[in-house]
Design a protein around this motif. Structure first.
Motif, PDB file in Angstrom:
ATOM      1  N   PRO A  43       0.838  -1.206   0.000  1.00 30.97           N
ATOM      2  CA  PRO A  43       0.000   0.000   0.000  1.00 30.97           C
ATOM      3  C   PRO A  43       0.871   1.253   0.000  1.00 30.97           C
ATOM      4  O   PRO A  43       2.049   1.222   0.390  1.00 30.97           O
ATOM      5  CB  PRO A  43      -0.788  -0.122   1.308  1.00 30.97           C
ATOM      6  CG  PRO A  43       0.075  -0.954   2.186  1.00 30.97           C
ATOM      7  CD  PRO A  43       0.776  -1.936   1.283  1.00 30.97           C
ATOM      8  N   LYS A  44       0.317   2.355  -0.453  1.00 33.32           N
ATOM      9  CA  LYS A  44       1.090   3.602  -0.516  1.00 33.32           C
ATOM     10  C   LYS A  44       1.486   4.097   0.865  1.00 33.32           C
ATOM     11  O   LYS A  44       2.541   4.695   1.050  1.00 33.32           O
ATOM     12  CB  LYS A  44       0.272   4.676  -1.249  1.00 33.32           C
ATOM     13  CG  LYS A  44       0.053   4.369  -2.726  1.00 33.32           C
ATOM     14  CD  LYS A  44      -0.695   5.495  -3.427  1.00 33.32           C
ATOM     15  CE  LYS A  44      -0.873   5.191  -4.911  1.00 33.32           C
ATOM     16  NZ  LYS A  44      -1.610   6.265  -5.620  1.00 33.32           N
ATOM     17  N   THR A  45       0.629   3.843   1.855  1.00 36.80           N
ATOM     18  CA  THR A  45       0.930   4.238   3.228  1.00 36.80           C
ATOM     19  C   THR A  45       1.095   2.987   4.077  1.00 36.80           C
ATOM     20  O   THR A  45       0.151   2.191   4.189  1.00 36.80           O
ATOM     21  CB  THR A  45      -0.207   5.099   3.822  1.00 36.80           C
ATOM     22  OG1 THR A  45      -0.409   6.234   2.985  1.00 36.80           O
ATOM     23  CG2 THR A  45       0.143   5.546   5.237  1.00 36.80           C
ATOM     24  N   PRO A  46       2.283   2.751   4.677  1.00 37.15           N
ATOM     25  CA  PRO A  46       2.484   1.552   5.508  1.00 37.15           C
ATOM     26  C   PRO A  46       1.474   1.495   6.649  1.00 37.15           C
ATOM     27  O   PRO A  46       1.316   2.474   7.388  1.00 37.15           O
ATOM     28  CB  PRO A  46       3.911   1.729   6.033  1.00 37.15           C
ATOM     29  CG  PRO A  46       4.569   2.659   5.061  1.00 37.15           C
ATOM     30  CD  PRO A  46       3.491   3.576   4.578  1.00 37.15           C
ATOM     31  N   PRO A  47       0.774   0.381   6.825  1.00 40.38           N
ATOM     32  CA  PRO A  47      -0.263   0.303   7.857  1.00 40.38           C
ATOM     33  C   PRO A  47       0.280   0.142   9.271  1.00 40.38           C
ATOM     34  O   PRO A  47      -0.418   0.444  10.243  1.00 40.38           O
ATOM     35  CB  PRO A  47      -1.063  -0.940   7.440  1.00 40.38           C
ATOM     36  CG  PRO A  47      -0.091  -1.777   6.677  1.00 40.38           C
ATOM     37  CD  PRO A  47       0.837  -0.816   5.984  1.00 40.38           C
ATOM     38  N   ILE A  54       8.976  -6.198   7.813  1.00 38.55           N
ATOM     39  CA  ILE A  54       8.095  -7.357   8.021  1.00 38.55           C
ATOM     40  C   ILE A  54       7.784  -8.040   6.696  1.00 38.55           C
ATOM     41  O   ILE A  54       7.869  -9.263   6.565  1.00 38.55           O
ATOM     42  CB  ILE A  54       6.794  -6.923   8.729  1.00 38.55           C
ATOM     43  CG1 ILE A  54       7.090  -6.444  10.152  1.00 38.55           C
ATOM     44  CG2 ILE A  54       5.785  -8.071   8.758  1.00 38.55           C
ATOM     45  CD1 ILE A  54       5.904  -5.786  10.827  1.00 38.55           C
ATOM     46  N   LEU A  55       7.416  -7.245   5.694  1.00 45.21           N
ATOM     47  CA  LEU A  55       6.988  -7.819   4.422  1.00 45.21           C
ATOM     48  C   LEU A  55       8.146  -8.480   3.678  1.00 45.21           C
ATOM     49  O   LEU A  55       7.981  -9.557   3.089  1.00 45.21           O
ATOM     50  CB  LEU A  55       6.341  -6.739   3.556  1.00 45.21           C
ATOM     51  CG  LEU A  55       5.400  -7.238   2.446  1.00 45.21           C
ATOM     52  CD1 LEU A  55       4.318  -8.143   3.019  1.00 45.21           C
ATOM     53  CD2 LEU A  55       4.768  -6.063   1.711  1.00 45.21           C
ATOM     54  N   THR A  56       9.318  -7.863   3.689  1.00 46.33           N
ATOM     55  CA  THR A  56      10.453  -8.486   3.006  1.00 46.33           C
ATOM     56  C   THR A  56      10.889  -9.767   3.706  1.00 46.33           C
ATOM     57  O   THR A  56      11.300 -10.732   3.049  1.00 46.33           O
ATOM     58  CB  THR A  56      11.645  -7.522   2.910  1.00 46.33           C
ATOM     59  OG1 THR A  56      12.023  -7.073   4.228  1.00 46.33           O
ATOM     60  CG2 THR A  56      11.303  -6.316   2.039  1.00 46.33           C
ATOM     61  N   THR A  57      10.766  -9.796   5.033  1.00 47.90           N
ATOM     62  CA  THR A  57      11.116 -11.015   5.761  1.00 47.90           C
ATOM     63  C   THR A  57      10.125 -12.132   5.449  1.00 47.90           C
ATOM     64  O   THR A  57      10.513 -13.287   5.215  1.00 47.90           O
ATOM     65  CB  THR A  57      11.146 -10.749   7.272  1.00 47.90           C
ATOM     66  OG1 THR A  57      12.076  -9.696   7.555  1.00 47.90           O
ATOM     67  CG2 THR A  57      11.581 -12.000   8.034  1.00 47.90           C
ATOM     68  N   VAL A  58       8.835 -11.789   5.420  1.00 47.85           N
ATOM     69  CA  VAL A  58       7.825 -12.773   5.016  1.00 47.85           C
ATOM     70  C   VAL A  58       8.107 -13.256   3.594  1.00 47.85           C
ATOM     71  O   VAL A  58       8.004 -14.458   3.295  1.00 47.85           O
ATOM     72  CB  VAL A  58       6.413 -12.162   5.114  1.00 47.85           C
ATOM     73  CG1 VAL A  58       5.378 -13.078   4.470  1.00 47.85           C
ATOM     74  CG2 VAL A  58       6.047 -11.898   6.571  1.00 47.85           C
ATOM     75  N   GLY A  59       8.477 -12.335   2.727  1.00 50.14           N
ATOM     76  CA  GLY A  59       8.792 -12.715   1.359  1.00 50.14           C
ATOM     77  C   GLY A  59       9.982 -13.646   1.272  1.00 50.14           C
ATOM     78  O   GLY A  59       9.969 -14.624   0.512  1.00 50.14           O
ATOM     79  N   GLY A  60      11.030 -13.350   2.028  1.00 51.74           N
ATOM     80  CA  GLY A  60      12.193 -14.231   2.039  1.00 51.74           C
ATOM     81  C   GLY A  60      11.846 -15.627   2.505  1.00 51.74           C
ATOM     82  O   GLY A  60      12.296 -16.632   1.935  1.00 51.74           O
TER      83      GLY A  60
END
Length: 372
Positions: A43-47, A54-60
């Protein structure tokens, strides 16, 4: 030519045309699904705080799990092309899992480009067609690759500006002989940055050697490292294709120091992704890092036009890493679409190539080995 050969030739042409169209369409679909996924996840604004980390770690972890379950069959760009030159084929059975790993890498923000997806997709489709026909596997795999790259180009064309260039620069004006000297010197500057790119990749790869086969651990490390870099420098996320437009628009105001730090962060983020578990290509990250360095040069030395500094440094950096002048020169020239830039790019690429031709990302004895 006998009637049998005439029939075989006609059949090959029909298959090749249909294959190229199918590969181009498949690549357009892949890119559309990729960018739709990116918009969904980011999203344009991090929630929440530390959302990027968090998101890059989940992605990894997601990519690591994919490799743990299905195996790691996605090679880096140079390795995949070297293997194809040796064997003349790709392995279609590995394509679904490979595309999933690439897709997860890209949508979760890996600092890599989708060109590996284009090579694997087109090459595997061509190999499958050749296996069905029981001949011309290498030629059909090549047709498939060309088709997917055409699809890639078509999709990029949809994002271009009204003037047609992917990255528009102020016109160079008259081509002064001094500009060619600048191009040669800046090609060497870009090649130096390419050497740093290669050195960083080798360093991170050695760091990951004790974790060979431990995809979840490497995935967590890859995601955390990318998240830290992207928290400090948000523009290092993703391939850099769209992010470099922001650099061109805001780079002068940001200043040379910020641009140099951003280029260094992109180099580290991209090579860290490549050395851990993320899958993707180096071309757009190199375009971003080299172009950002070129903008910094233009800020530091205002007498060098951006239409000289940006493509020259970019060409020198990409040629150092890829070692493919016949590919690099037209790619760099085409993203700017100014005919006079072709001269600058050629001079810079030749200078960078001959200065660093002994510096290899993958030594000849290791080419074709898996990325781990």
């Amino acid at each position: 030519m006998t009637p049998h050969r005439d029939g075989s030739s006609v059949r090959f042409v029909i298959v090749a045309v249909l294959l190229a169209l199918a590969a181009a369409g498949a690549m357009v679909v892949f890119l559309e699904v990729q960018y739709t996924g990116e918009a969904l996840f980011w999203p344009k604004t991090p929630p929440v705080p530390f959302f990027t980390l968090i998101l890059t770690t989940v992605g990894g972890l997601a990519v690591g799990l994919c490799l743990h379950v299905f195996g790691d069959h996605v090679q880096l760009l140079q390795q995949a092309l070297t293997e194809f030159r040796k064997t003349g084929r790709f392995e279609p059975r590995h394509l679904p899992a490979g595309l999933l790993a690439i897709y997860l890498s890209l949508v979760f923000g890996a600092s890599l480009g989708p060109e590996v997806a284009a090579i694997d997709l087109g090459g595997s489709m061509g190999t499958l067609a050749g296996d069905r026909l029981k001949h011309e596997v290498r030629r059909l795999a090549t047709v498939g690759i060309v088709g997917s790259l055409i699809g890639f180009g078509v999709y990029l064309g949809l994002t271009r500006t009204t003037g047609g260039a992917l990255y528009p620069l102020p016109p160079m004006g008259e081509i002064l002989p001094l500009y060619l000297l600048y191009a040669a010197v800046l090609g060497l500057v870009g090649a130096g940055a390419g050497v740093l790119f290669i050195a960083a990749f080798h360093l991170f790869s050695r760091m990951m050697e004790p974790l060979a086969g431990q995809y979840l651990v490497r995935g967590a490390a890859g995601g955390i490292g990318l998240g830290i870099a992207a928290t400090a420098f948000p523009l290092v996320l993703f391939s850099g294709q769209n992010e470099f437009v922001t650099v061109l628009e805001t780079g002068v105001a940001a200043g040379a120091v910020a641009l140099l730090l951003l280029a260094a962060a992109k180099i580290l983020a991209s090579t860290w992704c490549m050395a851990t578990v993320f899958k993707g290509g180096p071309v757009f990250p190199l375009i971003f890092a080299g172009g950002t360095l070129g903008v910094a040069v233009s800020v530091l030395f205002p007498f060098i036009p951006p239409a000289v500094a940006v493509p020259a440094v970019m060409a020198g950096m990409i040629i150092c890493v890829l070692k493919m002048p016949a590919v690099v020169i037209p790619i760099v020239a085409l993203v700017f679409l100014q005919w006079e830039i072709l001269i600058v790019v050629t001079v810079a690429a030749v200078a960078g190539y001959y200065a660093t031709r002994s510096v290899m990302m993958f030594p000849p004895e290791s080419e074709g080995e898996g990325a781990g």
